[in-house]
Design a protein around this motif. Sequence first.
Motif, PDB file in Angstrom:
ATOM      1  N   UNK A 182    -119.583 -31.865  59.591  1.00  0.00           N
ATOM      2  CA  UNK A 182    -118.318 -32.459  60.028  1.00  0.00           C
ATOM      3  C   UNK A 182    -117.322 -31.446  60.570  1.00  0.00           C
ATOM      4  N   UNK A 183    -117.574 -30.157  60.371  1.00  0.00           N
ATOM      5  CA  UNK A 183    -116.703 -29.136  60.936  1.00  0.00           C
ATOM      6  C   UNK A 183    -115.285 -29.209  60.408  1.00  0.00           C
ATOM      7  N   UNK A 184    -114.298 -29.181  61.331  1.00  0.00           N
ATOM      8  CA  UNK A 184    -112.897 -29.101  60.932  1.00  0.00           C
ATOM      9  C   UNK A 184    -112.400 -30.351  60.222  1.00  0.00           C
ATOM     10  N   UNK A 185    -113.155 -31.440  60.270  1.00  0.00           N
ATOM     11  CA  UNK A 185    -112.726 -32.653  59.565  1.00  0.00           C
ATOM     12  C   UNK A 185    -112.669 -32.438  58.061  1.00  0.00           C
ATOM     13  N   UNK A 186    -113.378 -31.429  57.574  1.00  0.00           N
ATOM     14  CA  UNK A 186    -113.410 -31.190  56.137  1.00  0.00           C
ATOM     15  C   UNK A 186    -112.036 -30.745  55.629  1.00  0.00           C
ATOM     16  N   UNK A 187    -111.182 -30.279  56.543  1.00  0.00           N
ATOM     17  CA  UNK A 187    -109.834 -29.854  56.158  1.00  0.00           C
ATOM     18  C   UNK A 187    -108.784 -30.911  56.497  1.00  0.00           C
ATOM     19  N   UNK A 188    -109.234 -32.146  56.671  1.00  0.00           N
ATOM     20  CA  UNK A 188    -108.330 -33.210  57.132  1.00  0.00           C
ATOM     21  C   UNK A 188    -107.502 -33.834  56.023  1.00  0.00           C
ATOM     22  N   UNK A 189    -107.734 -33.440  54.784  1.00  0.00           N
ATOM     23  CA  UNK A 189    -106.997 -34.036  53.675  1.00  0.00           C
ATOM     24  C   UNK A 189    -107.697 -35.222  53.050  1.00  0.00           C
ATOM     25  N   UNK A 190    -108.857 -35.597  53.562  1.00  0.00           N
ATOM     26  CA  UNK A 190    -109.633 -36.700  52.992  1.00  0.00           C
ATOM     27  C   UNK A 190    -110.261 -36.246  51.681  1.00  0.00           C
ATOM     28  N   UNK A 191    -110.353 -37.166  50.728  1.00  0.00           N
ATOM     29  CA  UNK A 191    -110.955 -36.847  49.436  1.00  0.00           C
ATOM     30  C   UNK A 191    -112.381 -36.322  49.626  1.00  0.00           C
ATOM     31  N   UNK A 192    -112.766 -35.286  48.868  1.00  0.00           N
ATOM     32  CA  UNK A 192    -114.126 -34.738  49.008  1.00  0.00           C
ATOM     33  C   UNK A 192    -115.228 -35.778  48.822  1.00  0.00           C
ATOM     34  N   UNK A 193    -115.018 -36.737  47.911  1.00  0.00           N
ATOM     35  CA  UNK A 193    -116.046 -37.766  47.691  1.00  0.00           C
ATOM     36  C   UNK A 193    -116.210 -38.643  48.922  1.00  0.00           C
TER      37      UNK A 193
END
Length: 724
Positions: A182-193
Amino acid sequence: MRAIPNFRWKRIFTLNVDDALERAYQTASAPMQEAISVNFRDVFFDNHNKQSVQIVHLHGYAQKPEDGYVFDIKEYMQTISDNSVWAHVLGNIIRSEPFFVMGTSLEEPDITYFLADRDAASDRSDRPPSVLVEPNPDPGTDKDCGDYSLNLHKGTALEFLNHANAKVPNRPTVRDIIHDNLGDLIASGVEPSDLAIFHSDFERVPATAQQNTMGGANFALGHSATWADLQSDCDVPRGPEANRLSSLVKKARALDTRLLLGEPGAGKSTILKRIALEKTRDGFICFWRRSPGRIQLPSTINVLRTINKPSLIFVDNFADHTTEILELRRLIAGTNVVFVGAERTYRFEHVRRVLGAETIETCVIGSVGLEVAKRLITSYIDLGLSETKKGEEQALARKIVDEQIAVACCRIINKFAPIEAVIDRSITDATEKSRRCYLIVSLASHCLRDGIQYDVLSRLLKGYDVERQMDDNSPLPVTFGDVGDFEMVVPLNETISSVVLKRFAAGNRDDVPKAFVEIATAIRPYVNLSSIRAGHPSSRLASRLFDYDEIVKPILGPDEAAKFYSATQKDWAWNSRYWHQIALMKLDAASVAKSLVDKEVLCRAAAQHARHAKTIEARHQFTLTTIGKVLFGTMEILSRVPPADLEEAVNALALAADIERQKGRTSVHPYLILFEGILTASAIGAVYSHSQRQKINSLSLDAVSSFPKREDIRNKAERVRKFL
């Protein structure tokens, strides 16, 4: 115990009844995953979140004493005979996947029971070996390891895990794997789960070049195109069709749907992937649907809402996901997302009925045509896969100009022999076991294009090495599908499999009905209400396998269909949709029955089966729509409208529409069945009470309001109001 949480596991089975392993996860400073406890009596459910791992207690669990325990071999064998789903799952895993045996010996009755089902055919060359960890092996241990295709590691479990840690100290975490996708989406603030679940469902289309180690040869032999294949231009351009779809996508508004339609083997998936790659290069954020299960809506919604750029969701086998996409479209209103899919032509009507025609534009792909045929032949010559000489392309291209691309490629490899001759030779050259394997895989893939789980297939074909049939030179080759976490087996050539399935159905009436029953029996342990809601591949396969109108009747015919439902009743009578299909089968039989007496008997049976489904799931929309459909169908067949049946049909469909609203969604099916039923009933003299008129009028207004862009709904609602 404390070392186990430092590794990432797919699933853990334990013979211990205590919660020591769970406590090890809870007290670990940085466990790779979170533990989910499962007891041997729990219903099957799959874990969609890579951040967690199931710990399955096969002998009982101290935290669930009410479930009881298994203490001796007699009790354990009783558990097996009671079809314990988790014992079944473990048996399939041991046959088909690599595993570790730690902290126990091969003398445990549980272990020996399952290993006895493992044979040389279970040992796959494309997977790591299975390992027995034993601190005190003896000559008998060595022999057992040889018999069960296990590698022996002499030492304790802790010594083995420490050895593994020393060999691979920097192991990727779940977060690392998600970031790679997912690249930079991992830093989007979405819950890790949510990110972990979205990662399991979708692959982000790569913007960077992928390594291509096969040079396009695998793709040319029928395997699915990889991103690397397309980045290396291994596909033959399909100019007009690809350009039209690309143009339709470019002009699409937010939440619109663009569909590529065609027959099996037309090249839909490759073109869809090509467009996904091109749109990624154009700056769109593109996701490719890769899991055969149901789209997990909460996680998908949470991720898509954080994306500020135009996004495209690419969904192959689109019809299997229309219900989720309808719901997703409603819940992400305001986002700039467009859905792009591919589907077999005959399934478009289902898509249109669910989504409505107003937001869908389609592009149809047909035969290869002369220019594509010539380029195909040239590419096979360049790859050394054709005996054609340079300069013969023009003449030979005319032989395949009217073929679907999968058939054209097959004929090029086979010296341009007619496809029927190729199939005849393939069936003749195949062994009895390989024909059976191919039939099962073809039937499963016809029902659910993602195919059948490898572990289920392996259990069905005990003693047969399925991997040998994955050789491209096999007369009837199969392969692994491109479906993310699940190992799904599909025919290598979809068009060939469709023809073979039809040939078997027409020529050998015993093999095909047997395959229906075998698949239904094999997937039963994986199907329950929870897995149905989650959209587990076996649940989706079951839904299609039992579908009377689209699958069972066209392939088996009415007589064999009745035998199929009878043979599977013991395993499937708990399922309301099983009775829906029997009701529809009886209704169909009534429609062609010769005498009025037979028609009446069959119509009564159809109605009773539909009502019986209601005793299983009283407030399920499918149960209620089936009641409405069957009752209106009996009115049409018998040319009479019993007031009680009319009342029941209208109320059932009104309740179905209401249940959909209560669940926060709308479905077109109850309204369409109601309107078509009312129009039919009115034509044969139906008389409506005042309350019925009010209810039907109210439903017609609701339908037009809920589906303002559906012209077919608006027209039918208007006709119904005129009748009333």
